[in-house]
Design a protein around this motif. Structure first.
Motif, PDB file in Angstrom:
ATOM      1  N   PRO A   1       4.677   2.457   3.819  1.00  0.00           N
ATOM      2  CA  PRO A   1       3.635   3.120   4.603  1.00  0.00           C
ATOM      3  C   PRO A   1       3.904   3.112   6.103  1.00  0.00           C
ATOM      4  CG  PRO A   1       2.787   1.107   3.554  1.00  0.00           C
ATOM      5  CD  PRO A   1       4.197   1.286   3.104  1.00  0.00           C
ATOM      6  N   LYS A   2       4.766   2.234   6.562  1.00  0.00           N
ATOM      7  CA  LYS A   2       4.997   2.121   8.001  1.00  0.00           C
ATOM      8  C   LYS A   2       5.904   3.230   8.548  1.00  0.00           C
ATOM      9  CE  LYS A   2       5.860  -1.286  11.504  1.00  0.00           C
ATOM     10  NZ  LYS A   2       5.223  -2.503  11.850  1.00  0.00           N
TER      11      LYS A   2
ATOM     12  N   LYS B   1       7.818   5.438   6.200  1.00  0.00           N
ATOM     13  CA  LYS B   1       8.073   6.414   5.125  1.00  0.00           C
ATOM     14  C   LYS B   1       9.458   6.286   4.481  1.00  0.00           C
ATOM     15  CE  LYS B   1       4.018   7.983   5.985  1.00  0.00           C
ATOM     16  NZ  LYS B   1       2.983   7.111   5.490  1.00  0.00           N
TER      17      LYS B   1
ATOM     18  N   ASN C   1       0.806  -1.225   0.000  1.00  0.00           N
ATOM     19  CA  ASN C   1       0.000   0.000   0.000  1.00  0.00           C
ATOM     20  C   ASN C   1       0.837   1.273   0.000  1.00  0.00           C
ATOM     21  OD1 ASN C   1      -2.450  -1.424  -0.027  1.00  0.00           O
ATOM     22  ND2 ASN C   1      -2.277  -1.772   2.165  1.00  0.00           N
ATOM     23  N   GLY C   2       2.134   1.141  -0.273  1.00  0.00           N
ATOM     24  CA  GLY C   2       3.005   2.317  -0.301  1.00  0.00           C
ATOM     25  C   GLY C   2       2.712   3.208  -1.495  1.00  0.00           C
ATOM     26  N   ASP C   3       2.824   4.504  -1.280  1.00  0.00           N
ATOM     27  CA  ASP C   3       2.654   5.463  -2.374  1.00  0.00           C
ATOM     28  C   ASP C   3       3.835   5.351  -3.336  1.00  0.00           C
ATOM     29  OD1 ASP C   3       0.305   6.487  -1.284  1.00  0.00           O
ATOM     30  OD2 ASP C   3       1.367   8.058  -0.171  1.00  0.00           O
TER      31      ASP C   3
END
Length: 167
Positions: free
Chosen positions: A78-79, A81, A63-65
């Motif tokens: 996401p955890k 950055k 789910n990371g950008d």
């Protein structure tokens, strides 16, 4: 061009991960290949494959950008950055050099931290060849038994923290 064995079958080492159409629709897909957890993603008309768990603390990258930093397309964990280049698995960060005459923030490399894998697309099918680079890369830790135990411990702690804040 993909190497093919006799009868037109994919050569050894190639793992079928899906059809191009299905992977484009999904954008991001989790696969386990030879016991290794892999994230296959499609971004700006290119397929990428890298270890699923972030090298820093084992957080899932799914789910990371996806953002561009210093001209490099990166996934942002996401955890915590952490920024990881999709092409090479390089960890990058922005900081100020305290010894510079005029301290100015700029991008620095931590080197290769995340194992990336080769993606091949042929006739609408997508394959991944796992990296066999012989040196240890930090994301390798979270693919082994100790790393799996550590991930489970951290996930349990996170769940405990979340349940305590909602109580």
């Amino acid at each position: 061009m993909e190497d093919r064995g006799e009868g037109g079958e994919p050569a050894a080492g190639l793992h079928f991960v899906g059809t191009k159409e299905d992977l484009i629709k999904a954008k991001r897909s989790f696969r386990t290949l030879e016991g290794r957890d892999i994230l296959v993603l499609y971004h700006q008309e290119i397929f990428y494959a890298l270890d699923f768990h972030c090298y820093h603390a084992g957080g899932p990258l799914q789910n990371g950008d996806i953002e561009e930093f210093d001209g490099k397309l990166c996934i942002v964990c996401p955890k915590h950055k952490y920024k990881i280049s999709l092409a090479e698995g390089e960890g990058i960060y922005r900081a100020t050099n305290p010894y510079a005459p005029v301290p100015t923030k700029r991008w620095y490399s931590k080197g290769i931290k995340q194992r990336v894998h080769t993606v091949t697309e042929t006739d609408g099918d997508v394959y991944v060849t796992l990296s066999h680079m012989s040196r240890f890369i930090e994301s390798d830790y979270f693919q082994g038994e100790k790393g799996k135990v550590e991930r489970e411990r951290m996930e349990a702690e996170d769940s405990s923290k979340k349940s305590n804040t909602t109580s």
